[in-house]
Design a protein around this motif. Structure first.
Motif, mmCIF file in Angstrom:
data_model
loop_
_atom_site.group_PDB
_atom_site.id
_atom_site.type_symbol
_atom_site.label_atom_id
_atom_site.label_comp_id
_atom_site.label_asym_id
_atom_site.label_seq_id
_atom_site.Cartn_x
_atom_site.Cartn_y
_atom_site.Cartn_z
ATOM 1 N N GLU A 106 -14.704 29.404 15.253
ATOM 2 C CA GLU A 106 -14.171 30.008 16.473
ATOM 3 C C GLU A 106 -12.674 29.750 16.601
ATOM 4 O O GLU A 106 -11.909 30.641 16.985
ATOM 5 C CB GLU A 106 -14.923 29.461 17.689
ATOM 6 C CG GLU A 106 -16.355 29.965 17.800
ATOM 7 C CD GLU A 106 -17.140 29.237 18.878
ATOM 8 O OE1 GLU A 106 -16.532 28.398 19.568
ATOM 9 O OE2 GLU A 106 -18.349 29.494 19.009
ATOM 10 N N GLU A 162 -10.173 33.071 16.531
ATOM 11 C CA GLU A 162 -9.758 33.466 17.872
ATOM 12 C C GLU A 162 -8.437 34.234 17.849
ATOM 13 O O GLU A 162 -8.185 35.099 18.692
ATOM 14 C CB GLU A 162 -9.623 32.237 18.769
ATOM 15 C CG GLU A 162 -10.934 31.780 19.392
ATOM 16 C CD GLU A 162 -11.565 32.840 20.261
ATOM 17 O OE1 GLU A 162 -10.846 33.728 20.759
ATOM 18 O OE2 GLU A 162 -12.789 32.819 20.422
ATOM 19 N N ASN A 215 -15.132 37.212 19.107
ATOM 20 C CA ASN A 215 -13.777 36.814 19.504
ATOM 21 C C ASN A 215 -13.218 37.779 20.558
ATOM 22 O O ASN A 215 -13.905 38.717 20.985
ATOM 23 C CB ASN A 215 -12.854 36.691 18.285
ATOM 24 C CG ASN A 215 -12.615 38.030 17.618
ATOM 25 O OD1 ASN A 215 -13.311 38.992 17.874
ATOM 26 N ND2 ASN A 215 -11.617 38.079 16.746
ATOM 27 N N ASP A 216 -11.991 37.592 20.938
ATOM 28 C CA ASP A 216 -11.446 38.328 22.082
ATOM 29 C C ASP A 216 -11.278 39.832 21.885
ATOM 30 O O ASP A 216 -11.558 40.612 22.805
ATOM 31 C CB ASP A 216 -10.087 37.722 22.491
ATOM 32 C CG ASP A 216 -10.289 36.394 23.205
ATOM 33 O OD1 ASP A 216 -11.389 36.190 23.755
ATOM 34 O OD2 ASP A 216 -9.361 35.573 23.207
ATOM 35 N N ALA A 261 -14.289 42.140 22.807
ATOM 36 C CA ALA A 261 -14.645 41.958 24.216
ATOM 37 C C ALA A 261 -13.624 42.628 25.121
ATOM 38 O O ALA A 261 -13.964 43.326 26.081
ATOM 39 C CB ALA A 261 -14.749 40.462 24.526
ATOM 40 N N ALA A 262 -12.334 42.455 24.795
ATOM 41 C CA ALA A 262 -11.287 43.060 25.613
ATOM 42 C C ALA A 262 -11.359 44.580 25.578
ATOM 43 O O ALA A 262 -11.109 45.254 26.580
ATOM 44 C CB ALA A 262 -9.917 42.584 25.122
ATOM 45 N N LEU A 319 -14.688 43.256 28.798
ATOM 46 C CA LEU A 319 -15.554 42.107 29.024
ATOM 47 C C LEU A 319 -14.905 40.863 28.438
ATOM 48 O O LEU A 319 -13.897 40.931 27.717
ATOM 49 C CB LEU A 319 -16.926 42.336 28.375
ATOM 50 C CG LEU A 319 -17.712 43.579 28.831
ATOM 51 C CD1 LEU A 319 -18.929 43.776 27.931
ATOM 52 C CD2 LEU A 319 -18.146 43.435 30.284
ATOM 53 N N SER A 320 -15.496 39.719 28.703
ATOM 54 C CA SER A 320 -15.088 38.473 28.070
ATOM 55 C C SER A 320 -16.119 38.121 27.007
ATOM 56 O O SER A 320 -17.255 38.600 27.063
ATOM 57 C CB SER A 320 -15.013 37.346 29.110
ATOM 58 O OG SER A 320 -16.316 37.062 29.610
ATOM 59 N N PRO A 321 -15.760 37.283 26.002
ATOM 60 C CA PRO A 321 -16.746 36.897 24.991
ATOM 61 C C PRO A 321 -18.001 36.285 25.604
ATOM 62 O O PRO A 321 -19.106 36.476 25.088
ATOM 63 C CB PRO A 321 -15.979 35.877 24.136
ATOM 64 C CG PRO A 321 -14.539 36.287 24.271
ATOM 65 C CD PRO A 321 -14.412 36.771 25.688
ATOM 66 N N GLU A 322 -17.856 35.564 26.704
ATOM 67 C CA GLU A 322 -19.028 34.946 27.342
ATOM 68 C C GLU A 322 -20.010 35.989 27.868
ATOM 69 O O GLU A 322 -21.218 35.722 27.969
ATOM 70 C CB GLU A 322 -18.576 34.043 28.500
ATOM 71 C CG GLU A 322 -17.820 32.791 28.056
ATOM 72 C CD GLU A 322 -16.388 33.098 27.629
ATOM 73 O OE1 GLU A 322 -15.892 34.193 27.963
ATOM 74 O OE2 GLU A 322 -15.778 32.232 26.958
ATOM 75 N N ASP A 323 -19.506 37.204 28.201
ATOM 76 C CA ASP A 323 -20.391 38.263 28.689
ATOM 77 C C ASP A 323 -21.239 38.860 27.569
ATOM 78 O O ASP A 323 -22.270 39.501 27.832
ATOM 79 C CB ASP A 323 -19.569 39.399 29.327
ATOM 80 C CG ASP A 323 -18.802 38.919 30.555
ATOM 81 O OD1 ASP A 323 -19.321 38.033 31.255
ATOM 82 O OD2 ASP A 323 -17.684 39.424 30.790
#
Length: 838
Positions: free
Chosen positions: A508, A512, A531-532, A535-536, A540-544
């Motif tokens: 990670e 990243e 990674n970002d 998601a971007a 969204l965020s990676p956690e989503d």
């Protein structure tokens, strides 16, 4: 071949189709040519009539020649199909070969092409008919499992199938040099001669005899023979069947029956054979104190006659079930003997005797076992089952620290010798001292156990490091038994989880900051890491995203069909069916459409297979590709017009002028024919130029001497000489390189003497090659113009020859220079070549 050949000629130009049909039938009087002017008409003709061959143009409206070929192949996979086309590109040839074309011929100029086409039709139809005949013969002769052979009147082998080779052990060539008596012993020869004479007299017969195989062994065989008369000669047709398996099966059956009787006589259990209606068929063995009258008295009796109704119903149900399913049934039933209940366990199996269904029952007295085990079974069944199947190591010790219970998982985790039964009663304090060297902190392991027992406070998820690099988690639970205290220890091997988490954390940190999208799929397809960038892009965020399935995340923005393909490829990688996958995945976002080049690769993380994905934005590349496609489409449209709309009428005119010349001697016709030849040359050069623009993407290793010599062989009607002295090899597109050499050779011959000498060789620095002639050369003032389109010093020249050479050089990324040769001729030097061997 004397049979007529029915040809279906498909071409959307009716004049050309009629003329070609006429010329083909004139070339070979066996040909009968039917004309169709569209693919649909051809399919209608094919549905109503049988043809030996189809000859089709490529460029036709609504359905081209390759599409027609694919349709024909659905119902006629082997019917000869020749693509006779004016559009001669590698792409068309590749598509035709992939679709199963039999032959491929490009339309040319002159009458000779129809002789070539007639020869191609004759060849493919001859092979087609021969293959059909061969397949029928093989299906009948070679496909038979029995040995089949033909012998002459002297009993000499004439033909044998593969089964005969397997039966005798001799190969085919050896058998064809032998006589049938060579397979019989001397004592059997008189009987064979008498049998052979009966067959030759016309009396079919069957007999059994042993033959000698090549290795000296004997094989029992059944022979079926009949006489054959072929063109005045007498032969014998024989079918020989190997009886070894049948004989061995009979011996095995007799042996097994003897063994069965010996075994059943020694069995103390009751062994009974029943008819499916529950009637005793035979009693093979049984205990003397069986609670029924004598065993012999049971034969012929029913279950109800011998047992109580409950036992009879239980046994009959088992018989019915095993006969229906084929599976062995196990039942328990009770019988009364001298006022006491006795329990029996019976195994019932289906017994198919060939003429009727029967069942065999083997019953054992389990009265004593049930009495002793009932209480223990009731007390420990639930607990024992749970402990034995737990995925964690379990250890229960009493107040004296002796083992009360454990399981196999603990033996595997701590590498303990023996089985769980061997551990029961063992002292845990001594066992801990013996095991301490397994741990990275041996003294801490022993001290930790003592502290837990002294404090009697539950502990969860205690981490223990082993000396071999593994990691364990331990739980401690104290509890009380009726006769004192007890301790429960649970051990789990979490090495994989800890290592995976450590590796993923390192990964990670690395990815990243990578500009491309990176993600990892767990074995079940769940997104483990993202990674970002991706998601971007989705807002969204990676956690989503982590923890969800990729299809669920992309369902609202990706093309469903492409997304399904992507998901299938990921599943194939995770299943181990492939290691890599690559595809293009468009995303339809709110403000734009984004094209991703997605690459997925298998990766092993902590011993487990994962899928690692990498996606790169290729929007700019897509825009460039679309522009290139538009340019190529315009070139293809131009080539199509030249190839189809100009060449076909030109071929018709050329053919008609040739026919007119045979009937009339007119100088006007000769002039017209020369003009048509000139137009054909212009069309050929225009087509070559239209297809030269594409850059070389897949070169292969070529030898300079081999390519130059092969190109020289197609230069007809010249007394010129070619000298090639080089073993230079380099990377190039063979077809395009051939066009370069052919045009340079023709240029040298057309501008030089008929006996010109042309040399090909490597440059002094070995970084390229040259082509030089001994002609008049090219003036320095015009050297910048000779590579331009249309430049020519001859009135009848096309002016495209050297322009084609320049296009081939540019497509390879090379350079070309024109200088004077040593003898005054023109010297062309090609540099920037990738040399593979000097």
């Amino acid at each position: 071949m004397t049979e007529s050949i029915l040809v279906l000629h498909v071409d959307d130009d009716p004049d050309f189709a009629d003329m070609a049909a006429h010329l083909l039938e004139r070339e070979d009087d066996r040909f009968s040519v039917t004309v169709a002017t569209s693919a649909s008409e051809a399919l209608d003709r094919l549905a109503d009539e049988a043809f030996d061959c189809i000859v089709s143009d490529y460029d036709m409206p609504r359905q081209n020649g390759v599409e027609l070929l694919k349709t024909v192949r659905e119902d006629n996979p082997d019917l000869p199909f020749i693509l006779f086309t004016g559009k001669g590109s590698e792409e068309v040839a590749s598509d035709a070969i992939s679709a199963g074309v039999t032959d491929y011929l490009q339309k040319g100029r002159g009458m000779s092409q129809y002789a070539v086409l007639a020869n191609r039709i004759d060849n493919v139809v001859t092979r087609y008919r021969a293959e059909n005949e061969r397949q029928w013969r093989n299906a009948i002769f070679e496909g038979c499992r029995d040995a089949i052979f033909i012998s002459d009147s002297d009993a000499r082998f004439v033909d044998v199938n593969e089964a005969t080779v397997e039966l005798t052990g001799y190969d085919r060539e050896e058998l064809l040099s032998m006589r049938i008596p060579d397979l019989h012993e001397d004592d059997d020869l008189d009987a064979y001669r008498e049998y052979h004479e009966r067959i030759l007299s016309g009396e079919p017969a069957t007999t059994m005899a042993e033959i000698l195989r090549a290795d000296g062994s004997k094989v029992p065989v059944e022979f079926s023979n009949r006489r054959l008369d072929v063109e005045g000669d007498t032969y014998m047709h024989t079918v020989a069947r190997d009886l070894t398996e049948r004989t061995e099966r009979k011996r095995t059956l007799e042996r097994d029956q003897n063994r069965m009787h010996a075994i059943t006589d020694a069995i103390p259990d009751m062994v009974v054979v029943y008819d499916t209606d529950g009637r005793f068929r035979s009693v093979l063995s049984g205990p003397e104190d069986l609670p029924v009258d004598g065993l012999g008295s049971l034969e012929g009796e029913t279950l109800e006659d011998a047992f109580n109704s409950d036992a009879a119903d239980c046994i009959q149900a088992a018989i019915d079930e095993t006969v229906e399913s084929g599976a062995v049934q196990t039942v328990e039933y009770a019988l009364m003997s001298n006022g006491n209940r006795r329990w029996f366990e019976a195994h019932v199996a289906s017994l198919d005797t060939g003429d009727t269904d029967r069942a065999v029952l083997v019953a054992r007295d389990i009265t004593e076992r049930k009495a002793h085990g009932r209480e223990l079974d009731e007390a420990n069944t639930v607990l024992g089952t749970i402990v034995a199947n737990l995925p964690v190591g379990v250890l229960v010790e009493d107040a004296k620290r002796d083992v009360l219970m454990t399981n196999e998982a603990l033996c595997e985790i701590l590498d303990l010798p023996g089985t769980t039964d061997d551990l029961i009663g063992r002292n845990c304090e001594k066992a801990a001292a013996d095991l301490k060297d397994l741990f990275a902190d041996p003294d801490g392991f022993v001290t930790g156990i003592k502290e837990r027992i002294d404090q009697r406070v539950p502990v969860s998820n205690e981490v223990l490091d082993l000396a071999d690099g593994r990691t364990l988690e331990r739980d401690y639970v104290p509890y009380d038994l009726p006769d004192g205290e007890a301790n429960l220890w649970l051990y789990r091997d979490v090495t994989d989880r800890v290592d995976r988490e450590r590796e993923l954390q390192q990964f990670e940190r690395i990815v990243e900051h990578v500009g491309d999208a990176v993600w990892i799929h767990d074995p079940d397809g769940t997104l483990r890491f993202v990674n970002d960038p991706p998601a971007a892009a989705l807002g969204l965020s990676p956690e989503d995203i982590v923890g969800k399935q990729a299809m669920a995340v992309l369902a609202s923005v990706a093309d469903p069909e492409k997304l399904a393909t992507f998901t299938q490829e990921v599943q194939r990688i995770l299943a181990g069916k492939t290691d890599t996958a690559r595809l293009e995945l468009p995303l339809y976002l709110e403000t734009e459409t984004r094209h991703l080049d997605v690459r997925v690769t298998a990766a092993t993380i902590n011993g487990t297979r994962h899928a690692v994905g990498l996606a790169r934005n290729i929007d700019e590349q897509k825009r460039r590709e679309q522009e290139l496609q538009r340019q190529n489409k315009r070139l293809d449209e131009f080539a199509s017009v030249v190839s189809h709309d100009l060449r076909n009428p030109l071929n018709v005119a050329h053919g008609r002028v040739s026919l007119a010349l045979e009937e009339h001697d007119s100088e006007h016709l000769s002039v017209a024919q020369n003009a048509l030849d000139r137009m054909g040359a212009l069309i050929d050069d225009l087509l070559t130029l239209a297809r030269q623009g594409r850059r070389i993407n897949d070169p292969e290793q070529v030898a300079l001497s081999a390519v130059a010599t092969r190109c020289w062989s197609v230069i007809d009607g010249t007394e010129a000489t070619l000298n090639v002295e080089s073993d230079l090899t380099f990377m190039a597109d063979t077809d395009r390189l051939q066009q370069l050499f052919e045009n340079l050779f023709r240029n040298a011959i057309e501008h030089g003497a008929e006996d010109a000498t042309i040399c090909v060789g490597p440059l002094a620095d070995r970084r390229g090659f040259y082509v030089v002639d001994d002609g008049p050369g090219i003036p320095e003032a015009t050297r910048d113009e000779v590579f331009n389109f249309g430049y020519s010093t001859f009135e009848d020249g096309t002016g495209f020859g050297l322009a084609i050479v320049k296009e081939v050089v540019d497509a390879h990324g090379w350079n070309i220079t024109l200088t004077d040769g040593a003898d005054g001729g023109a010297r062309f030097e090609i540099t920037g070549v990738t040399i593979t061997r000097q």
